[in-house]
Scaffold this active site. Structure first.
Site, PDB file in Angstrom:
ATOM      1  N   SER A   4     -32.012  34.839 -64.440  1.00 55.33           N
ATOM      2  CA  SER A   4     -30.654  34.997 -64.965  1.00 55.33           C
ATOM      3  C   SER A   4     -30.286  33.673 -65.606  1.00 55.33           C
ATOM      4  O   SER A   4     -30.881  32.634 -65.305  1.00 55.33           O
ATOM      5  CB  SER A   4     -29.696  35.305 -63.818  1.00 55.33           C
ATOM      6  OG  SER A   4     -28.343  35.132 -64.203  1.00 55.33           O
TER       7      SER A   4
ATOM      8  N   TYR B 115     -25.671  33.549 -55.294  1.00 56.01           N
ATOM      9  CA  TYR B 115     -26.537  34.153 -56.310  1.00 56.01           C
ATOM     10  C   TYR B 115     -27.173  33.069 -57.179  1.00 56.01           C
ATOM     11  O   TYR B 115     -28.392  33.084 -57.414  1.00 56.01           O
ATOM     12  CB  TYR B 115     -25.704  35.112 -57.153  1.00 56.01           C
ATOM     13  CG  TYR B 115     -26.426  35.741 -58.309  1.00 56.01           C
ATOM     14  CD1 TYR B 115     -27.342  36.771 -58.112  1.00 56.01           C
ATOM     15  CD2 TYR B 115     -26.173  35.342 -59.620  1.00 56.01           C
ATOM     16  CE1 TYR B 115     -27.993  37.376 -59.187  1.00 56.01           C
ATOM     17  CE2 TYR B 115     -26.812  35.933 -60.698  1.00 56.01           C
ATOM     18  CZ  TYR B 115     -27.726  36.946 -60.475  1.00 56.01           C
ATOM     19  OH  TYR B 115     -28.361  37.530 -61.534  1.00 56.01           O
TER      20      TYR B 115
END
Length: 253
Positions: A137, A150
Site C-alpha cells: 500500500s 495498518y
C-alpha cells in the site's frame, strides 16, 4: 506461448478486488492458479471460471498455510509465483487501538506474508524464475492519520521485501511489492462509508475525499494494480527485485 505458461501462481485473498483482478490477469497469460482465502464462495466461483483451484484457509495460521500449499502442489505442481495479496485495513485513533486490534492488523498484513513466503520458498528457489510479489500500500511508504497499526504492518512488509530480495539476490527468485493508493475495492467502500457515517457527508462525497489523495483525482482500479504485478512476474523481469512500485497517480511519498 503465453509468457506464464508452465507457471503455478498462488494468489492469497484472491476472491475479490485486487486479488481477483490479479488472478484473471495471470490466468490470461497462461498461469495455473491456486486461490487461497478464508471465504470459500468467492474463491471457488473465480477458480471455477478460471479453471483453477480454490483452497479455503486462514493465512494467518501457519498450519493452515502449510496444508494449503500441500493442496496447491498436489493440484498444480510446484509453486513458481506467490502473490501475497490478503490484507485488511482498520481506521482507529492511535490512543484507542487495543492490543487485539493491533494484533489483527499485524496478523493479516504482515504475519501472513511471512507464513506464505516461507512455506512457498523451497518451490520458488527451485524454479527457473521464482517470483514473490506482495500487495502492500502507499501506507508502506508514508503515514496516514488514524491507520497507525495498518501502516506499521505495511512498513514491515516493505522491510521484509527488501531484506529478502537481498538474501535471494544470488538465486532466480525476485521479491517485490506493489503499493497502490486508494483503490476502487470493498476496503475503500467501507472506508468511505465510515467517513460518511462520522462526518455526515454522502458516501459519494466521502469517496471523492479519498480520491483527492491521488493527484489524478481518481481511485486506482484493481486492473491497474494487476498489470504492474504481471510485469513483475514476467520471466524477463529478473533484474527487478527489492522494489516498491507505487501505483498512486503521482501521490508524493
Amino acid at each position: 506461448m503465453r509468457p506464464l505458461e508452465g507457471h503455478h501462481a498462488i494468489v492469497t485473498g484472491g476472491g475479490s478486488g485486487i486479488g481477483a483482478a490479479i488472478a484473471r490477469t495471470l490466468a490470461a497469460q497462461g498461469a495455473r492458479l491456486t486461490l487461497v482465502g478464508r471465504r470459500a464462495a468467492p474463491i471457488e466461483a473465480l477458480a471455477h471460471a478460471l479453471h483453477g483451484t480454490a483452497v479455503t484457509a486462514d493465512v494467518t495460521d501457519r498450519a493452515q498455510v502449510d496444508a494449503a500449499l500441500a493442496h496447491a502442489r498436489a493440484a498444480n505442481g510446484p509453486v513458481t509465483i506467490l502473490i501475497n495479496n490478503a490484507g485488511a485495513a482498520e481506521s482507529t485513533p492511535f490512543a484507542r487501538i487495543d492490543a487485539a486490534g493491533w494484533r489483527r492488523m499485524m496478523a493479516i498484513n504482515l504475519d501472513a506474508v511471512f507464513h506464505c513466503t516461507q512455506a512457498a520458498l523451497p518451490d520458488l528457489r527451485a524454479a527457473s524464475a521464482g517470483r514473490i510479489v506482495t500487495v502492500a500500500s502507499t501506507a508502506a511508504l508514508k503515514g496516514y492519520a488514524y491507520t497507525a497499526a495498518y501502516a506499521a504492518a505495511k512498513h514491515g512488509v516493505l522491510g521484509l521485501t527488501r531484506s529478502l530480495a537481498l538474501e535471494l539476490a544470488g538465486t532466480s527468485v525476485t521479491v517485490n511489492a506493489v503499493c497502490p493508493g486508494f483503490t476502487d475495492t470493498a476496503i475503500v467502500a467501507e472506508a468511505a462509508a465510515n467517513i460518511a457515517r462520522i462526518s455526515g457527508r454522502t458516501p459519494d462525497a466521502a469517496r471523492a475525499e479519498l480520491a483527492r489523495f491521488n493527484p489524478q483525482g481518481r481511485l486506482i482500479t484493481p486492473e491497474e494494480v494487476a498489470a504492474s504485478v504481471l510485469w513483475l512476474c514476467l520471466p524477463d523481469s529478473g533484474s527487478i527485485t527489492g522494489q516498491a512500485i507505487a501505483i498512486a497517480g503521482g501521490e508524493v511519498m
